[in-house]
Design a protein around this motif. Structure first.
Motif, short mmCIF file in Angstrom:
data_model
loop_
_atom_site.label_atom_id
_atom_site.label_comp_id
_atom_site.label_asym_id
_atom_site.label_seq_id
_atom_site.Cartn_x
_atom_site.Cartn_y
_atom_site.Cartn_z
N VAL A 28 0.73 -1.28 0.05
CA VAL A 28 0.05 0.06 -0.14
C VAL A 28 0.91 1.20 0.09
O VAL A 28 1.82 1.14 0.79
N ALA A 29 0.58 2.27 -0.78
CA ALA A 29 1.19 3.46 -0.97
C ALA A 29 0.27 4.47 -0.74
O ALA A 29 -0.92 4.47 -1.11
N LEU A 30 1.02 5.81 -0.18
CA LEU A 30 0.19 6.76 0.00
C LEU A 30 0.55 7.84 -0.82
O LEU A 30 1.88 8.22 -1.24
N GLY A 31 -0.34 8.61 -1.71
CA GLY A 31 -0.14 9.84 -2.57
C GLY A 31 -0.89 10.94 -2.28
O GLY A 31 -1.89 10.84 -1.73
N ASN A 32 -0.54 12.04 -2.88
CA ASN A 32 -1.27 13.32 -2.80
C ASN A 32 -1.38 13.90 -4.25
O ASN A 32 -0.24 14.16 -4.80
N ILE A 33 -2.54 14.20 -4.64
CA ILE A 33 -2.78 14.62 -6.03
C ILE A 33 -2.11 16.05 -6.16
O ILE A 33 -1.93 16.45 -7.23
N LEU A 34 -2.21 16.98 -4.99
CA LEU A 34 -1.39 18.06 -5.27
C LEU A 34 -0.06 18.30 -5.40
O LEU A 34 0.34 19.06 -6.27
N THR A 35 0.76 17.29 -4.85
CA THR A 35 2.07 17.45 -4.92
C THR A 35 2.62 16.29 -6.04
O THR A 35 3.57 16.23 -6.47
N ALA A 36 1.52 15.55 -6.61
CA ALA A 36 2.07 14.37 -7.30
C ALA A 36 3.10 13.45 -7.07
O ALA A 36 3.70 13.08 -7.62
N GLY A 37 2.78 13.02 -5.54
CA GLY A 37 4.08 12.47 -5.43
C GLY A 37 3.45 11.14 -4.55
O GLY A 37 2.33 11.17 -3.83
N ALA A 38 4.19 9.89 -4.28
CA ALA A 38 3.82 8.94 -3.76
C ALA A 38 4.82 8.15 -2.73
O ALA A 38 6.16 8.60 -3.12
N ARG A 39 4.35 7.64 -1.67
CA ARG A 39 5.30 7.22 -0.84
C ARG A 39 4.83 5.78 -0.32
O ARG A 39 3.80 5.47 -0.09
N PRO A 40 5.80 4.99 0.20
CA PRO A 40 5.38 3.67 0.73
C PRO A 40 4.68 3.82 1.97
O PRO A 40 5.03 4.73 2.76
N LEU A 41 3.43 3.11 2.27
CA LEU A 41 2.93 3.09 3.49
C LEU A 41 2.96 1.85 4.31
O LEU A 41 3.24 2.11 5.45
N CYS A 42 2.66 0.73 3.93
CA CYS A 42 2.74 -0.51 4.60
C CYS A 42 2.45 -1.72 3.58
O CYS A 42 2.10 -1.53 2.34
N ILE A 43 2.60 -2.82 4.23
CA ILE A 43 2.38 -4.15 3.58
C ILE A 43 1.13 -4.96 4.43
O ILE A 43 1.51 -4.98 5.56
N VAL A 44 0.36 -5.13 3.73
CA VAL A 44 -0.81 -5.88 4.27
C VAL A 44 -0.65 -7.46 4.21
O VAL A 44 -0.38 -7.76 2.85
#
Length: 160
Positions: A39-55
């Motif tokens: 799972v990754a988290l991203g923000n449409i305003l910055t157009a950036g993504a980062r790892p969040l967690c592994i389910v």
């Protein structure tokens, strides 16, 4: 061998109760796997993504419990999932499972689920013996941003 062509286009919620993009600007990305889901988290305003967690996806309860927690905590506007394919673009043995997972996500959340071709996301990141599913999810989500956030909705079967 799976021979079905990818079903991209308008096939996820878009009616009165559907979520609209950019309400919070938060997007969650997923790298589907039979044992683990990144799972990754991203923000449409910055157009950036980062790892969040592994389910842990070994049981339905652990899978959906953790995914529900992440969705409730982050309240994303939409979801993005990597769709695995062979290098030549033909469906992979996990393609149908990933599409089924996308439909389940849409059905459980009411959110639009967008598909991204993930042919090389894990290959780019592979490290021997290390779980990289969350990093792969970030690569998938970043690819979606880099491609201009295409609305390739894969969260519903066509005709529904």
């Amino acid at each position: 061998m799976i021979t079905e062509k990818p079903r991209f286009g308008k096939i996820a919620p878009s009616g009165k109760g559907a979520m609209q993009m950019q309400q919070t600007g938060i997007i969650l990305g997923f790298d589907y796997g039979r044992v683990r889901i990144g799972v990754a988290l991203g923000n449409i305003l910055t157009a950036g993504a980062r790892p969040l967690c592994i389910v842990n996806a070994q049981t339905k309860a652990s899978k959906w419990g953790e995914i529900s927690k992440q969705i409730n905590d982050w309240k994303p506007d939409c979801l993005v999932i990597g769709i695995p394919r062979h290098p030549d673009g033909t469906p992979h043995e996990v393609t149908q499972e990933a599409l089924r997972f996308a439909r389940q996500l849409a059905g459980r959340t009411g959110l639009a689920v967008y598909g991204v071709d993930e042919r090389y996301s894990s290959v780019l990141l592979e490290k021997e013996g290390e779980a990289i599913d969350d990093q792969s999810a970030a690569t998938i989500l970043q690819q979606w941003f880099d491609e201009g956030c295409p609305k390739n909705e894969v969260g519903r079967k066509q005709g529904k």
